[in-house]
Design a protein around this motif. Sequence first.
Motif, PDB file in Angstrom:
ATOM      1  N   LYS A 188     -17.143  20.236  16.380  1.00 46.53           N
ATOM      2  CA  LYS A 188     -17.500  18.780  15.714  1.00 46.53           C
ATOM      3  C   LYS A 188     -18.749  18.876  15.034  1.00 46.53           C
ATOM      4  CE  LYS A 188     -15.301  16.511  19.722  1.00 46.53           C
ATOM      5  NZ  LYS A 188     -15.667  15.624  20.874  1.00 46.53           N
ATOM      6  N   TYR A 223      -8.822  18.331  12.277  1.00 40.82           N
ATOM      7  CA  TYR A 223      -9.756  18.300  13.148  1.00 40.82           C
ATOM      8  C   TYR A 223      -9.006  18.004  14.686  1.00 40.82           C
ATOM      9  CZ  TYR A 223     -14.172  18.664  10.616  1.00 40.82           C
ATOM     10  OH  TYR A 223     -15.209  19.176   9.703  1.00 40.82           O
ATOM     11  N   PHE A 224      -8.159  17.329  14.597  1.00 43.75           N
ATOM     12  CA  PHE A 224      -7.607  16.873  15.851  1.00 43.75           C
ATOM     13  C   PHE A 224      -6.533  18.304  16.451  1.00 43.75           C
ATOM     14  CE2 PHE A 224      -5.974  14.140  19.118  1.00 43.75           C
ATOM     15  CZ  PHE A 224      -4.782  14.555  19.540  1.00 43.75           C
ATOM     16  N   MET A 235       0.729  -1.330   0.073  1.00 45.44           N
ATOM     17  CA  MET A 235       0.078   0.044   0.067  1.00 45.44           C
ATOM     18  C   MET A 235       1.020   1.211  -0.146  1.00 45.44           C
ATOM     19  SD  MET A 235      -3.356  -0.171   2.516  1.00 45.44           S
ATOM     20  CE  MET A 235      -2.441  -0.562   3.658  1.00 45.44           C
ATOM     21  N   MET A 254     -15.529  18.565   6.350  1.00 47.91           N
ATOM     22  CA  MET A 254     -16.098  17.524   6.189  1.00 47.91           C
ATOM     23  C   MET A 254     -16.801  17.216   4.801  1.00 47.91           C
ATOM     24  SD  MET A 254     -16.573  14.549   7.830  1.00 47.91           S
ATOM     25  CE  MET A 254     -16.433  13.263   6.344  1.00 47.91           C
ATOM     26  N   ALA A 310      -8.061  15.303   7.021  1.00 47.86           N
ATOM     27  CA  ALA A 310      -9.105  15.737   7.777  1.00 47.86           C
ATOM     28  C   ALA A 310      -9.177  15.643   9.072  1.00 47.86           C
ATOM     29  CB  ALA A 310     -10.593  15.201   7.072  1.00 47.86           C
ATOM     30  N   MET A 311      -8.663  14.124   9.581  1.00 48.67           N
ATOM     31  CA  MET A 311      -8.475  13.905  10.939  1.00 48.67           C
ATOM     32  C   MET A 311      -7.404  14.494  11.738  1.00 48.67           C
ATOM     33  SD  MET A 311      -8.811   9.755  10.921  1.00 48.67           S
ATOM     34  CE  MET A 311     -10.245   9.080  11.420  1.00 48.67           C
ATOM     35  N   LEU A 354      -8.982  20.717  17.671  1.00 48.72           N
ATOM     36  CA  LEU A 354      -9.868  20.439  19.047  1.00 48.72           C
ATOM     37  C   LEU A 354      -8.720  20.066  20.106  1.00 48.72           C
ATOM     38  CD1 LEU A 354     -12.680  18.158  17.238  1.00 48.72           C
ATOM     39  CD2 LEU A 354     -12.962  20.030  18.510  1.00 48.72           C
ATOM     40  N   PHE A 355      -7.607  19.369  19.991  1.00 50.22           N
ATOM     41  CA  PHE A 355      -7.050  19.229  21.092  1.00 50.22           C
ATOM     42  C   PHE A 355      -6.674  20.360  21.863  1.00 50.22           C
ATOM     43  CE2 PHE A 355      -4.387  16.123  23.074  1.00 50.22           C
ATOM     44  CZ  PHE A 355      -3.233  16.501  23.346  1.00 50.22           C
ATOM     45  N   PHE A 359      -9.001  11.465   4.342  1.00 51.61           N
ATOM     46  CA  PHE A 359      -9.677  11.455   5.447  1.00 51.61           C
ATOM     47  C   PHE A 359      -8.657  11.651   6.715  1.00 51.61           C
ATOM     48  CE2 PHE A 359     -13.787  11.386   4.621  1.00 51.61           C
ATOM     49  CZ  PHE A 359     -13.925  10.273   3.690  1.00 51.61           C
ATOM     50  N   ALA A 389     -19.384  19.622  11.521  1.00 50.20           N
ATOM     51  CA  ALA A 389     -18.752  18.552  10.610  1.00 50.20           C
ATOM     52  C   ALA A 389     -20.301  17.958  10.006  1.00 50.20           C
ATOM     53  CB  ALA A 389     -18.261  17.462  11.112  1.00 50.20           C
ATOM     54  N   PRO A 406      -9.458   7.688  -0.322  1.00 45.87           N
ATOM     55  CA  PRO A 406      -9.935   8.183   0.940  1.00 45.87           C
ATOM     56  C   PRO A 406      -9.039   8.177   2.073  1.00 45.87           C
ATOM     57  CG  PRO A 406     -10.687   5.688   0.415  1.00 45.87           C
ATOM     58  CD  PRO A 406      -9.937   6.452  -0.650  1.00 45.87           C
ATOM     59  N   ILE A 407      -7.803   7.175   2.070  1.00 43.41           N
ATOM     60  CA  ILE A 407      -7.112   7.162   3.108  1.00 43.41           C
ATOM     61  C   ILE A 407      -6.348   8.468   3.337  1.00 43.41           C
ATOM     62  CG2 ILE A 407      -5.162   5.901   4.166  1.00 43.41           C
ATOM     63  CD1 ILE A 407      -5.867   3.324   2.858  1.00 43.41           C
ATOM     64  N   GLU A 423     -14.977  14.701   2.019  1.00 41.70           N
ATOM     65  CA  GLU A 423     -15.959  13.699   1.395  1.00 41.70           C
ATOM     66  C   GLU A 423     -15.920  13.657   0.108  1.00 41.70           C
ATOM     67  OE1 GLU A 423     -20.622  13.000   1.422  1.00 41.70           O
ATOM     68  OE2 GLU A 423     -19.897  14.285   2.812  1.00 41.70           O
ATOM     69  N   SER A 482     -22.032  19.002   6.589  1.00 42.41           N
ATOM     70  CA  SER A 482     -21.880  18.482   5.606  1.00 42.41           C
ATOM     71  C   SER A 482     -22.978  17.735   4.812  1.00 42.41           C
ATOM     72  CB  SER A 482     -20.691  17.583   5.546  1.00 42.41           C
ATOM     73  OG  SER A 482     -20.988  16.506   6.495  1.00 42.41           O
TER      74      SER A 482
END
Lengths: 219, 221, 254
Positions: B159, B197-198, B1, B173, B193-194, B201-202, B190, B162, B186-187, B177, B165
């Motif tokens: 959150k 957002y992290f 991969m 989001m 995106a993760m 938010l963290f 996304f 999102a 997608p990997i 998408e 969307s």
Amino acid sequence: MTLDWGVVWQHRDALVRATGTTILLTIATMVIALPCGIIVAMLRLYAWKPIRALATAYVELFRNLPLILVVFWAFYVLPILTGLGLSPLATGLTALALNVTAYNAETFRAGINSIRRGQLDAAMALGMSRAQALRRIILPQASRRILPVLASTWVSLFKDTSLVSVMAVTELAYVAMQIRAQTFRVLEMLTAMAAIYWLLGYPQAKLVDWIQRRFAVTE
Amino acid sequence: MDFDFTVITSHARFLGSGIVVTLLLSILSGLSSLAVGFVVALARLYGPRGLKPLVVLYIDSMRAIPVLVVLVWTFFALPIVTGITMPPFWAALIGLTVHLAAYVAEIVRSGVESVRPGQTRAAMALGMSRAQAVRRIVMPQALVRMLPAFGSLLSITIKDTAIASVIAVGELMRQSETLAGQSFQPIEVFSFAMLVYFLMLFPVTRGVDALYRRVAHLGRS
Amino acid sequence: MMSRHKSAQPRIIRYQGVIKRFGDFVALSGVDLDVHTGEVVCLIGPSGSGKSTLLRCTNGLEAIDGGAIEFEGTSLPRDPRPLRAIRQKMGMVFQSFELFPHLTALENVAEGPRTVLGIDRDAAQARASAMLAKVGLADKGANYPSALSGGQQQRVAIARALAMEPDVMLFDEPTSALDPETIGEVLNVMKALAEEGMTMVVVTHEMTFARRVGDWVAVFDAGRIVEEGPPQQIFEAPLTERTRDFLSHLGWSG
């Protein structure tokens, strides 16, 4: 504007089934996320350092991501990573369980930590092992603080099941919106959808209030 | 991969606009729900008797209905009722405000109620009017207690954007998408995106944890 | 130094050069002390001088960073299982009582025998009743800790420790958190225990108790023992300046 509320009645079977799926999804998620949450909390509190770090990373990750993103990720990415071809329902369940486990782990950890150190000292001074002290002294006291939070998490979970509708899981939100698309009765179906959630959610919210009052901790 | 992250860089503008919309929607709905929530809370605490059950109904209803349902209803059903069509962003803003204001109202109410009633009595004994007592004595103390809960709510707000969307608001989001579907990667998309957002938010979650620790010793004043 | 009455008895605890650090702070900087069977050893000194820390190191609630602690001839183990076995032979009473709030007084006292010693419920409760009677609380078994006064709670805590039939009792400022009226009832229980021959290590600010009931007194200051001896020496003719200072600050007039 002519409204035809009969549409709701005509599709009552589908709606009832969908509501059942919503409820099932909620219960199934909690059945997984409760024991898993306890395990992760134990790992965070008492395991060997690298494991503790992993558990903490897991909890922090899922506390800081929107659930809908996790749902999309589970649907698109998980099959590629694991090679598994899960049904939308199973995928949705996975996403929800991963999310709620993290929150439960935090709830259990905070609850256990809120018990005074002296209680653990007294138990261990009697010769109890840590496991015995947890089981007989700490957890019974911590449960008073943990239960109201778990109840609140349950209600949030119930509402969050609506998010798996984006993956065409046949729970309430998805089915209601499908019927809307088929019948073009937008206002009627969307209002009915809101009403059903309200009918189920309102008593749950009130129950949570009661639990929080009943278990209120006065130090 | 093997992963090819150039899909991110080549669509930087597209994704970037998503981030901007997320931030904009978060801040605007945060502010508006604060304003509306405060008003609702004050109405419940100090307003006419008859208003109280309506306010309670509103607050408890928002606890029962998912955000997704509120947003979808606001975008698709509200225009039918009002005859006004609105762009997705505004529908999202209104829907989020209505939903979050209920939580703000609850936070304000419990913050105010955590201040001992003796404080109000003492203030009025000094000759202050009720409004003055609330403004100068009760609110400052209540606000300190409310801060951690507000921080938590900010995290929830970000959150919840999102979910917008679903009604085609072009926030992060939605952009992710779309891009993931078009690019068949997608990997990478996304994951990006993760990460974003992290990173958003963290700090908020950390700040909230610290605030809760600070406030923990206060208890009831 | 004056003679030590019970030094003919076997040594039950020996502290040798005990060192304990909390980060940069050195709580114990080399403590040497012996405790003989049947002795009441009182540890006195200013707050923060290390007395409570030494007690907590004795049953392994804190691990020492240097030196050694011997109990009944063997070094204190570090592994949890053997350490737990040792703890069963030591009873500890805390300043904040630390009764288990979700259990009645009787259940509190029976908890050790049941969970740790594996004694069945009825036998454990019978033992617990006897212990509660011993501390003068036979009729309070069904009460929860929240319904008991501070002095009563502390006596239940003593009964809880005694129910394990320990060889030594460790008291960590047992009366510091009590109202003046209830201090007496706890000290009386401790005095009766001493008269029965129980080996006791007591961290206390109650100088009258140390004077009357103690067999040996160790004065702590900044993590070490500055003077030790029988009560007559410490309280009537102290040998060191530090001891004299400490006692005068307490308003001790003999």
